[in-house]
Structures are given as C-alpha cells and as structure tokens.
Design an enzyme around this catalytic site. Structure first.
Site, PDB file in Angstrom:
ATOM      1  N   SER A   1       0.646  -1.086   0.091  1.00  0.00           N
ATOM      2  CA  SER A   1       0.073   0.017   0.124  1.00  0.00           C
ATOM      3  C   SER A   1       0.848   1.262  -0.113  1.00  0.00           C
ATOM      4  O   SER A   1       0.575   2.330  -0.456  1.00  0.00           O
ATOM      5  CB  SER A   1      -0.991   0.076   1.028  1.00  0.00           C
ATOM      6  OG  SER A   1      -0.442  -0.143   2.240  1.00  0.00           O
TER       7      SER A   1
ATOM      8  N   HIS B   1      -5.504  -3.520  -3.046  1.00  0.00           N
ATOM      9  CA  HIS B   1      -4.975  -2.564  -4.026  1.00  0.00           C
ATOM     10  C   HIS B   1      -4.963  -3.078  -5.522  1.00  0.00           C
ATOM     11  O   HIS B   1      -4.638  -2.543  -6.633  1.00  0.00           O
ATOM     12  CB  HIS B   1      -3.741  -1.874  -3.588  1.00  0.00           C
ATOM     13  CG  HIS B   1      -3.789  -1.232  -2.368  1.00  0.00           C
ATOM     14  ND1 HIS B   1      -4.308   0.057  -2.432  1.00  0.00           N
ATOM     15  CD2 HIS B   1      -3.562  -1.465  -1.187  1.00  0.00           C
ATOM     16  CE1 HIS B   1      -4.349   0.439  -1.041  1.00  0.00           C
ATOM     17  NE2 HIS B   1      -3.810  -0.502  -0.156  1.00  0.00           N
TER      18      HIS B   1
ATOM     19  N   LYS C   1     -12.190   0.141  -1.867  1.00  0.00           N
ATOM     20  CA  LYS C   1     -11.016   1.046  -2.910  1.00  0.00           C
ATOM     21  C   LYS C   1     -11.762   0.891  -4.523  1.00  0.00           C
ATOM     22  O   LYS C   1     -12.568   1.740  -4.825  1.00  0.00           O
ATOM     23  CB  LYS C   1      -9.790   0.167  -2.789  1.00  0.00           C
ATOM     24  CG  LYS C   1      -9.465   0.354  -1.203  1.00  0.00           C
ATOM     25  CD  LYS C   1      -8.056  -0.087  -0.844  1.00  0.00           C
ATOM     26  CE  LYS C   1      -7.990   0.154   0.699  1.00  0.00           C
ATOM     27  NZ  LYS C   1      -7.365  -0.502   1.386  1.00  0.00           N
TER      28      LYS C   1
END
Ligand SMILES: *Cc1c(COP(=O)(O)O)cnc(C)c1O
Length: 408
Positions: free
Chosen positions: A199, A227, A259
C-alpha cells in the site's frame, strides 16, 4: 508507546505520574502532547464533496491524487442509483448478523458473482477488509502455529497475527530466500500472509513464487489484494490474474470493496471447504451485523462496471506510464511500481512535508508519508491515480512537481 501500522514502535516520553494507576485524563493529555511534540499528531481533513478527483476539503477546491477510488466509481451515478434502489427494495439496516437473519438476497448474489469473477469455488462477504483479515487468520491459526509476514504488510494483517496468538515472524520485504528458510525450519502449521500490492510502495508481492513455496511446504498463502482487485489482471480480476495464476488451494484471497470498487466491504475467496470453515468459525463474520443489503446491491452494480469497462484500466495504465516518464525526466526518485500507487521518495520528513504544502498552494492534494510509517530517510509523496483523472490534470500535477526543489 506508539505502534504504527507496521508494528514499528515509537517510544514516547514516560508519564511521570506519581500513582500506580495511570489511566487518568492528565496522563492522556500528556500522551497527546507527546504526539504533538514528536510531529506524530494527526488531524482529519473535512471532505465536503463526494469522493473524486476534484474535491472540496476544508472549504478549498483541490485536485486530489490520494484516494483509493482507483476506477472513479465511488460516486458513479449508476452505483448511486443501485444503492437507492437497494434501499427501496431491502431497507437500510440488515438488522442481524448473517447467521441469524441478516443474510439477504443481495449478499448471496454478490457472493456468487464475486466467486465467478475471481474464479474461486466460493466467496464469503465480510463487513470490512480489516475484519476479513482478522477473521480468517484467527479462524485458521492459533497457538502452536506460525505466521510469516512481509515487513511491509498492512496493519490489519499484523493485527490478525497478534489476535490469533500464533507465533509471527516478519521477513524482509519480498525476501523469498528468507521465507523459504523459515518454512524449512518450521515444525508447526504455517501461513504466509502478504499484501498482493503493497500500500505504501505500490509494488507487487512475488505471488507465483509464494504459491510454489506454499505448495512445496504445505502451508497456507493468504494474499490481501486490496489494491490489485479491480485495477490489475484481466477485466480487473486482480493480482493473481495479472500473473496468470488461478486461486487454487492453498491460496486464500482477500479482496476489499472500498477501494477500486468504490463501495464498502470485503470478501474472502477460496475452496468450498475453506469458506464453509470460515462461515462456521470466523468470529468477525459471526458476531457482527451484516453489511446493509443496499451496499451489496451497489457493489453488484460496481462489479458489473469493473468487469465491463476495460477502458478505465487502460486509461489508468496510460496515466501511470506518462507520469513515470515525466517524473523520470525531472530526475525525481520513483519507486519500482507499475500500479496506481506511485510514491516519489524525497528523503527527509521535512522535505516531504514541504513538498506537500507547495503542491497544496497550487491546489493539488498529495499526502506526505513519513517515518515511522515508512523507514527513516525514505519519506515520500504518495501519489495515487484514478481512472477519473484526465490527461490535463496529470499535466497539472507534473508541472507542479517540476517546481519542487531537486526537480529539473
Ligand atoms: C485498505 C486495506 C485493508 C482494509 O480494508 P477495509 O475494507 O478498508 O477495512 C486491508 N488490507 C490492505 C492491504 C488495505 O490497503
């Protein structure tokens, strides 16, 4: 004592309270003051607009390069409409945990569609990624087992190991030789846990090699693709797809929905037996209220968009390539990342903070990440891209970066 999200401990000045009991307001005040003194005190910015690339924060319009809304779906009108329709059809609160009466049709359909999307036998939806990690690790590991963690893993994986009471060992970032050594020496059940995309650095874990090690040494591999899901792989299927590998045993895949999917929640994907075990035993699944069903409806719509709109990922890739070419030309230091997370290393915390405020003066929001979140001497700007950024907005960022000290 302050422990940051990677478990790095910062010693704060001890409180000189005369009594043995130290949980008094005076002590809390002293601790808060110590945070301020060490420049570790954090303040929330007030977002007054929907999440997006052009936001209003603390009454100021800003061009933002810092959200995890990588595909620009957090405020997509179709996702908003699905949420509203979901609320009309199913109400707002789920009213109970999944195993009581909270498991509704939208949750169930979402699980089936996600399993199909990532190519797993079965999926279990959790309320957050943090809870998914804690639930899975504590359900599968305990005393007399060992968890191997990459040094740069997300806080939720570190905390998951702590709560499980297993032994945990952290290996240097991406160090496969060290991982193999630890696996070879282990004489208890082992789980390797890793971020799939890191991250703060944006690089990928060596997933094919980790899968091979998991098979060779008969250990679990838990990969947290917060991610990568939506941004990498075929139609956004995530980091395993990016490497061309499937989600077979002994891989446990974690995807988060807050996300790239732009909504909220998370899921675990794996074999039918694994998922049934989690459903029966993962405490963060069992003892909490189910996600609002309308949020599951919104996520189903966002999944449809993630799958079908490849142009979002293509545009993102183009932005990233142009950004890297531009920054390299300026002589600033990039990290080896091809993902939407593009840090620029500036060295000292002061340099990173100064860069953030210079960008802010030009209406651009980029956070400075400082020690202890990252190692000393590697303070950085953490720039993230979204498919919603235009080329013109990228150029604005590049022009502003070109004026930083050290750029040419
Ligand atoms: C954001 C994040 C999480 C937590 O997910 P939430 O759904 O926000 O709780 C877990 N792991 C990683 C790597 C993350 O970046």
């Amino acid at each position: 004592m302050l422990v940051d999200y990677k478990g790095i401990v910062t010693k704060l000045p001890a409180c000189s309270h005369p009594r043995p009991r130290d949980l008094t307001m005076t002590d809390l005040d002293q601790k808060l003051q110590a945070l301020r003194d060490e420049n570790l005190f954090r303040e929330r910015r007030l977002l007054q607009s929907p999440q997006g690339v052009e936001v209003t924060i603390d009454n100021e319009p800003l061009l933002a390069f810092c959200s995890n809304d990588y595909l620009g779906l957090a405020a997509d009108p179709r996702v908003i409409a699905a949420l509203k329709q979901g609320a009309d059809n199913y109400g707002v609160g789920s009213g109970a945990s999944h195993l009581v009466t909270g498991h509704s049709t939208p949750h169930h359909l979402l699980e089936e569609e996600l399993a199909d999307f990532v190519g797993a036998e079965r999926v279990l939806v959790f309320s957050t990624g943090y809870m998914a990690n804690i639930g899975v690790v504590s359900a599968l590991m305990g005393r007399n087992s060992l968890i191997l963690e990459d040094k740069l893993n997300h806080a939720s994986l570190i905390d998951a190991a702590r709560l499980s009471r297993a032994d945990s060992r952290r290996y240097p970032h991406g160090d496969l030789a060290r991982v193999e050594q630890l696996l070879r020496e282990a004489n208890t059940p082992v789980m390797m846990a890793t971020d799939a995309v890191f991250s703060m650095d944006g690089d990928l874990a060596p997933l094919p090699e980790l899968v091979a090690l998991a098979r060779k040494y008969n250990s679990w591999l838990l990969a947290d693709d917060a991610h990568g899901l939506g941004t990498l792989g075929e139609h956004g299927q995530g980091s395993f797809s990016h490497f061309g590998i499937g989600l077979d045993d002994p891989t446990i895949y974690i995807g988060t929905l807050g996300k790239a999917f732009g909504t909220f929640g998370a899921f675990v994907a794996g074999s039918d037996t694994l998922i049934e075990t989690l459903l029966q035993t993962a405490r963060t699944y069992i003892y909490t209220t189910a996600l609002p069903p309308a949020v599951a409806e919104a996520t189903r719509e966002s999944l449809r968009i993630v799958k079908s709109e490849d142009w979002r990922r293509e545009h993102l890739r183009e932005l990233i390539a142009k950004f890297r070419a531009g920054v390299t030309e300026m002589g600033l230091e990039l990290m080896p990342s091809d993902t939407a997370i593009q840090p620029i290393v500036l060295g000292s915390a002061e340099a990173a903070l100064a860069a953030t405020s210079r960008l802010r003066e030009q209406g651009i929001l980029v956070p400075a990440i400082r020690p202890p979140t990252v190692p000393a001497g590697t303070a950085r700007l953490r720039i993230t891209f979204s498919a919603a950024h235009t080329d013109a907005q990228l150029q604005r960022l590049l022009s502003a970066l070109a004026e930083l000290p050290g750029a040419k």
